[in-house]
Design an enzyme around this catalytic site. Structure first.
Site: not given
Ligand SMILES: Cc1cc2nc3c(=O)[nH]c(=O)nc-3n(C[C@H](O)[C@H](O)[C@H](O)COP(=O)(O)O)c2cc1C
Ligand SMILES: Cc1cc2nc3c(=O)[nH]c(=O)nc-3n(C[C@H](O)[C@H](O)[C@H](O)COP(=O)(O)OP(=O)(O)OC[C@H]3O[C@@H](n4cnc5c(N)ncnc54)[C@H](O)[C@@H]3O)c2cc1C
Ligand code: FES
Lengths: 287, 312
Positions: B67, B127, B162, B43, B263
């Site tokens: 989120n 972010c 990222k 995280k 997710t």
């Molecule tokens: C609850 C939640 C918290 C997240 N926290 C971060 C984070 O702290 N840092 C980050 O770079 N991305 C964060 N993300 C983004 C994810 O790393 C990812 O890029 C994004 O969810 C897309 O991928 P997915 O469709 O497989 O979820 C977060 C996503 C979710 C759903």
């Protein structure tokens, strides 16, 4: 601890720690029964092999609910307290209230259908084996969460006084079950006005005053929580509360399920899913 | 035996499946053996202590979720002392995700977390729900390059950038990250989004705005991965809406070297290990000796190849 006793709740890893490699699993379980039990409440029973059936009182499962209709697809799982878990029979039970899309989906499950469950999750209730008498104060679906604790307390030879609150007597769900497990049950309802916090306080005061309560437990009502917190503090009795919060992962990864708690050095956010859902009563602030 | 391994800059991973930052923690080790993953991404942590955003922090949307967690953080010292050691027994590279408010803070944070046990650093320059209303370093090429330059100068660890999908020109941002010294780009973070409860007329998130993730975003992110991988020399790690091994293969064909899964783990905690198993099975059935042979292997119609990539 009830280690060695053949029972529903004796699966707690012993203190020496027989390490369970992967205590949480995603399992597809078969529905054994799913029927309405009272106004809006349903009782769901599943064939649930280990580790699901090893669940302890206060723990919960994260359920992948089916779609109730073509317009509704619950995306997240839904958290549900274990209402009963029997390691010998490989069975798990839930008692749920139909509130929205996810729980409406649960209500469509038929005997023989499959339900995907993740669990057991969270920290359950801690029952000090030295205790002789506990008090349970529950309202609404909180009865589902506290019912298995009554059973565990009975197995450990404790006396249980259960004060159960609901809108009407029809909503007082697990009274028979708690009776069966030997609890001394007192019911209060909105219908006859007996659930009023002042009246409940009048019921509880003599129990505290008698000095025989070793621990108190609550779930399901903010007003009752605050009442119990105040009385328990005044009488120096330890207490625990099971809380709810919306969840996405259920495992401690996403930090969406936080609540604020009072700590020695200020306040702190804690995750209901993995730091709880059971917390020390005195750390829960009034809100 | 199918070869699932790959290289990202100076790092070698045993397979292309790793968690996305913010959707993984040590608790997943209670569900399966973390050694089975290609890498572990923590995280995002910030130098400053943060409580995070008001609840509700998540909500459901069709085929996805929003989120606005707000990056709660106990700071870098806590990360180095309490979080990194949790993974000491695990033979999978640990990638530390960092977020910071300034270029200098990013560089200092990179130096601080360059401790034994941290194999690489992911710079979360994307972010979307921090203070600046969705603005982030990765919205512009110059700030992207500046952060990457400062971080690569501050540590010998590989830096992954990222990126945010909320920029109009993600290829330009990916190029800037490469120019700044990134060894990979992660495409992408969440899409800035909103949902309203029509009964209460209130936003469904406490923070009003949040990031959309899940299957709903996959086709858009896949397009971005394809565009980026066609224009930069460093590996692209695809991230967005991956639910199954089929999705992983689709991302590899589009040009990704590896993938991150977010997710999906919320819905199926064992989704990632299932993907690894299914990838092996797929490669065996389709006579693919090295999974990396699929990278960028999308078959484009001849005259369409240039057109498809021209969308810069
Ligand atoms: C609850 C939640 C918290 C997240 N926290 C971060 C984070 O702290 N840092 C980050 O770079 N991305 C964060 N993300 C983004 C994810 O790393 C990812 O890029 C994004 O969810 C897309 O991928 P997915 O469709 O497989 O979820 C977060 C996503 C979710 C759903
Ligand atoms: C640890 C825990 C144990 C629970 N045990 C029980 C139980 O034994 N019996 C029972 O009937 N209910 C229980 N609940 C509440 C139950 O999870 C919600 O009623 C259910 O999620 C509602 O989903 P829905 O789709 O029907 O409703 P909707 O209102 O459509 O749900 C929308 C969203 O809000 C969330 N949500 C809504 N109400 C709650 C709530 N009270 N708590 C947490 N999230 C909520 C849902 O999970 C979903 O993400 C428990 C909740 C928690 C956190
Ligand atoms: S529900 Fe994800 S941390 Fe609690």
């Amino acid at each position: 601890m009830a280690v060695g006793v053949s029972s529903d709740w004796t699966s707690e890893p012993d203190a020496a720690g027989v390490a369970v490699a992967f205590p949480i699993s995603e399992q597809v379980c078969v529905v054994l029964g799913n029927r309405p039990v009272a106004a809006g409440y349903w009782h769901l029973e599943l064939d649930a092999p280990s580790p699901a059936c090893q669940a302890r009182p206060g723990q919960f499962f994260h359920l992948l609910c089916p779609s109730p209709d073509e317009r509704t697809t619950p995306f997240f799982r839904r958290p549900m307290s274990v209402y009963g878990a029997d390691a010998n029979a490989a069975r798990v039970e839930f008692l749920y209230k139909v509130t929205g899309g996810g729980t409406r989906g649960l209500a469509t499950l038929q005997v023989g259908d499959a339900l995907n469950m993740v669990g057991p999750l969270g920290r359950g209730f801690h029952l000090d084996p030295a205790g002789r008498h506990i008090l349970i104060l529950a309202r609404g679906v909180g009865l589902a969460t506290l019912a298995p604790l009554v059973q565990l307390a009975k197995l450990q030879g404790m006396a249980v006084t259960a004060v159960l609150s609901a809108r009407t007597t029809d909503h007082l769900l697990s009274v028979a079950r708690m009776h069966r497990h030997g609890a001394d049950v007192i019911t209060v309802t909105d219908a006859d006005g007996s659930s009023d916090p002042d009246h409940v306080e009048a019921l509880l005061r003599p129990l505290f005053a008698a000095g025989r309560l070793d621990a108190v437990f609550t779930c399901g009502s903010n007003r009752l929580l605050l009442l119990l917190k105040r009385l328990a503090k005044a009488h120096g009795v330890p207490g625990q509360v099971a809380l709810e919060q919306q969840m996405a992962c259920g495992l401690g990864m996403c930090f969406c399920c936080v609540r604020v708690f009072d700590e020695a050095d200020g306040t702190a956010y804690r995750r209901v899913c993995c730091d709880g859902p059971v917390f020390d009563l005195q750390t829960v602030p009034a809100w | 035996m199918v070869d699932l391994s790959l290289e990202i800059g100076r790092m070698r991973l045993k397979n292309p499946v790793m968690p996305a930052s913010g959707t993984f923690s040590e608790q997943l080790g209670q569900v399966f053996d973390l050694n089975r993953l290609g890498a572990l991404v923590t995280k995002s942590v910030t130098p400053e202590h943060r409580d995070g955003n008001p609840v509700p922090r998540v909500c459901e949307t069709p085929s996805g979720m929003l989120n606005s967690i707000g990056i709660p953080s106990k700071g870098l010292q806590h990360f180095v002392e309490q979080i990194v050691p949790l993974y000491s027994g695990i033979d999978t590279p640990l990638v530390a995700s960092l977020s910071a408010p300034t270029v200098d803070a990013f560089a200092a944070a990179a130096a601080t977390v360059s401790v034994p046990g941290v194999a690489a650093i992911e710079a979360n320059i994307s972010c979307p729900n921090l203070e600046a209303n969705g603005h982030a370093f990765a919205m512009a090429p110059d700030t992207t390059e500046a952060v990457l330059r400062a971080m690569t100068a501050a540590t010998d660890r590989p830096i992954w950038a990222k990126l945010t999908p909320n920029t109009g020109d993600i290829v330009a941002i990916a190029r800037a990250a490469e120019a700044g010294g990134a060894e990979a780009v992660v495409v992408a973070n969440t899409f800035l989004a909103m949902a309203i409860d029509i009964a209460t007329r209130r936003p469904k998130l406490g923070n009003v705005l949040g990031g959309l993730s899940g299957p709903a975003i996959k086709p858009i992110v896949l397009r971005m991965v394809h565009q980026c991988s066609s224009h930069i020399g460093i590996p692209v790690i695809g991230c967005g809406g991956i639910m199954t091994a089929d999705d992983v293969i689709e991302y590899l064909l589009a040009g990704a070297t590896a993938v991150q899964v977010g997710t999906a783990t919320f819905l199926h905690p064992s989704a990632m290990t299932k993907m690894v198993e299914t990838l092996s099975a797929y490669a065996r059935t389709h006579d693919v000796d090295r999974l990396q042979d699929l990278r960028g292997a999308v078959v484009l119609p001849d005259d369409m190849a240039m057109l498809a990539l021209a969308a810069e």
